[in-house]
Enzyme design. Structure first.
Site, PDB file in Angstrom:
ATOM      1  N   LYS A 288      11.337  28.302  71.480  1.00 46.29           N
ATOM      2  CA  LYS A 288      12.775  28.068  72.102  1.00 46.29           C
ATOM      3  C   LYS A 288      12.814  26.737  72.472  1.00 46.29           C
ATOM      4  CE  LYS A 288      15.956  30.662  75.091  1.00 46.29           C
ATOM      5  NZ  LYS A 288      15.839  31.645  76.361  1.00 46.29           N
ATOM      6  N   GLU A 374      20.089  47.073  82.432  1.00 46.57           N
ATOM      7  CA  GLU A 374      21.088  47.371  83.487  1.00 46.57           C
ATOM      8  C   GLU A 374      21.199  48.776  83.842  1.00 46.57           C
ATOM      9  OE1 GLU A 374      22.370  43.529  81.482  1.00 46.57           O
ATOM     10  OE2 GLU A 374      21.976  45.766  80.729  1.00 46.57           O
ATOM     11  N   ARG A 402      27.595  48.392  81.555  1.00 43.81           N
ATOM     12  CA  ARG A 402      26.948  49.206  80.828  1.00 43.81           C
ATOM     13  C   ARG A 402      26.252  50.071  81.782  1.00 43.81           C
ATOM     14  NH1 ARG A 402      23.008  44.854  77.477  1.00 43.81           N
ATOM     15  NH2 ARG A 402      23.733  46.581  75.702  1.00 43.81           N
TER      16      ARG A 402
END
Length: 642
Positions: A288, A374, A402
């Site tokens: 990254k 979540e 969610r």
């Protein structure tokens, strides 16, 4: 590399097919040009810089091996798609990235036929891909679906539900590219590993295994046990040479790990996977922020998402002089953690963005990062509460959508004391429809026993959190904006738990403001006063449930105006109107909030102006309603749905 006409290689790429005639040296030069392009452009607009710097070679290889859009490429998460946008003809529009009427920061079907799914919430791409691949199979179309998974998306349970179904469909033409930038694997290198990867994705390999299985099982002296031993030896050898973990256990073909920055290796792996004709996982290791020294050295998140920055140093172009709501929440959590040893913090892969990093430094044993999960986070909070602790789940408002079932059935039904700190509530802007935190009040207002606060300033945030962590038999929600903290807004007086912020001599209108819009409510009241309409302004302190005191106060006015940074449909104003109707109070209520529609990406200010959520627009609307009525009591209840 500069072409004969003085242009760059990147300037010559208008569509994916333009990549296929480039030499290896030209491809490597193109990768360098794309990285410089990303650093220059995203530094100016802000956006997800680090993830895209890490997927340059992967995305180039994808578009050389697969024929987009015939072969759909589905991104998860969608913020990894900048290079894909560049290679599909949108480089010239990058100066408008995440700006009004400009490029979306995520895939967008309105932008390009190459964008199949507008993914911006994680862990959904595998289900999308499985459905697409099944549809093509049933229609007899030999198209391969590519699912590009990364940035933690595999920590979400939905990904594993999809993989469980994909694994049992041997003829499903899917290639799952796992972009692993977590630095937790060591790549397997060398000729033998490359040979095994090709072997595992060759149909002849499976046919030989099938023949061997049948022949061994026919032999009385060997039988099934011998085959199992041989099969186990084969699996064990592969696991030693190329770790596969859960993918192999699911029965999925696996290639890797490979160096995701080695174009040749990536292309060979993708070609093998494509030719296999069934579901294959290609596991690529990437870094990254690759190619930008400032990002690579930024250990916190490697410039996952940036505001406008200096493209050479990585420093923000403007200093943050005023604290945000997130900063204030982080400070208050340390105070609360010190005062309440039973309080623990939970995050879903967002430790830094939601302001819990300092809490984790002070109380490392009392913070739990569950990954992009979540649903699990909420039910785990229920368990923590049942075990005698008080969890605070800090999460972006839009991501709690969610886990509604878990809030309802695991926390509320079981009367567990869990605090939900909803960051980025209301209109957020540049990240588009999926990231506006506009659904929470409408959604959570359905939950029996739930209490919800929308604090107007830092003091009220601290007070709401103090109350929330002492509630042990019901869920409590504290929602706040991502904006800068407003200056303190003092109450003129407090009455029956309500804060009166403006008290008129002969009030005709009651303006009820919520949270971040309290300053807007005061502005509206002042504008009404200038036009001869006196208004009181009240902060209910607790948005839900609607208090009897607020109902009684509203009954003493000719018109009630509600202003909220949440949806009109099912929002705070609608709950107040319902409470008034239940109490048989006939005062009309005029609601101002977010309409029931998906909002385009733009700045917060631009969106609020387009929705008529400014002091001038709201005051004009209220004055018009007032003047259209011969008697204030005849004002018809209306809803601003602009």
């Amino acid at each position: 590399m500069t072409l004969s006409d003085g242009s760059t290689l990147l300037g010559s790429i208008k569509q994916p097919s333009d990549l296929r005639g480039l030499s290896r040296a030209e491809l490597e030069q193109l990768a360098d040009e794309i990285r410089r392009f990303l650093i220059t452009n995203v530094s100016r607009t802000g956006g997800h810089l680090g993830p895209n710097l890490g997927v340059v070679e992967l995305t180039i290889a994808l578009h050389r091996v697969f024929d987009s859009p015939t072969d759909p490429i589905v991104f998860d998460t969608g913020h990894q798609s900048y290079v894909h946008k560049i290679l599909t003809g949108r480089a010239d529009a990058f100066d408008g990235l995440r700006q009004r009427d400009g490029l979306s920061g995520y895939p967008s079907r309105a932008e390009s036929e190459h964008d199949w799914v507008e993914n911006s919430h994680a862990s959904t791409s595998l289900s999308w891909g499985e459905g697409l691949a099944k549809a093509f199979r049933l229609k007899g179309e030999r198209r391969t679906v590519v699912v590009f998974v990364g940035d933690g998306a595999l920590t979400g349970g939905m990904s594993w539900e999809a993989l469980n179904n994909i694994a049992v469909q041997e003829d499903l033409r899917m290639v799952i590219v796992v972009n692993d930038n977590g630095r937790s694997y060591t790549p397997t290198v060398g000729g033998l590993a490359t040979h095994l990867a090709a072997l595992r994705t060759d149909r002849r390999y499976e046919q030989i295994l099938d023949v061997a299985k049948r022949q061994i099982n026919k032999t009385p002296l060997l039988g099934r046990g011998a085959y199992d031993v041989l099969h186990g030896m084969k699996a064990g050898l592969k696991d030693v040479l190329a770790p596969q973990g859960l993918f192999a256990d699911l029965g999925l073909k696996y290639v890797g790990p490979i160096d995701g920055h080695d174009l040749g290796a990536v292309e060979r792996a993708l070609e093998s996977a494509k030719n296999f004709g069934g579901p294959v996982i290609v596991h690529a290791l990437t870094r990254k922020g690759r190619g930008f020294e400032a990002a690579e050295k930024h250990e916190e998140d490697r410039f996952h998402a940036v505001v406008p920055i200096n493209e050479f140093t990585g420093e923000p172009l403007s200093a943050q002089l005023q604290s945000t709501w997130t900063d204030a929440f982080g400070d208050e959590m340390i105070r609360i953690g010190t005062e309440h040893p039973e309080v623990v913090a939970v995050t879903a892969a967002m430790l830094h963005p939601v302001g819990l990093a300092r809490f984790a430094n002070v109380f490392p044993d009392r913070v739990f990062d569950v990954g992009i999960a979540e649903q699990h986070a909420v039910t785990s909070c229920a368990g923590l509460s049942a075990g005698g602790l008080h969890p605070v789940f800090a999460v972006y408002s839009t991501f709690l959508n969610r886990a509604f079932d878990q809030v309802l059935m695991d926390v509320a039904l079981h009367r567990q004391g869990v605090t939900f700190a909803l960051d980025r509530s209301g209109v957020t802007g540049p990240d588009g429809a999926s990231h506006n935190g506009m659904w929470d009040v409408s959604m959570l207002g359905l939950v029996p026993g739930l209490r919800l606060a929308s604090p107007r300033d830092r003091q009220r945030l601290a007070e709401a959190l103090d109350v929330a962590v002492t509630v042990h038999d019901a869920p409590t929600v504290v929602r706040y904006s991502k904006e800068k903290l407003p200056d303190p807004i003092a109450a003129v007086r407090t009455q029956d738990g309500l804060d009166l912020l403006r008290v008129a001599e002969r009030p005709e209108v009651l303006v009820v403001g919520y949270g971040q819009f309290m300053g807007l409510a005061l502005d509206v009241a002042e504008r009404l006063h200038q036009q001869g309409i006196d208004a009181n302004v009240v902060d209910p302190v607790w948005t839900l449930p609607v208090s009897d005191a607020l109902v009684e106060m509203a009954s003493r006015h000719a018109l009630v105006v509600t202003i909220e940074d949440s949806m009109v449909v099912g929002g705070a104003g609608s709950h107040l109107a319902e409470a008034l109707a239940k109490a048989r109070v006939g005062v009309p209520v005029h609601h101002f909030g977010i309409p029931q529609e998906f909002l385009p990406h733009a700045s917060r200010g631009q969106l609020l102006e387009s929705l008529g959520l400014t002091g001038q627009a709201i005051a004009r609307d209220v004055i018009g309603q007032w003047e259209d009525s011969r008697s204030p009591r005849d004002v018809q209840q209306s809803v601003n749905m602009r």
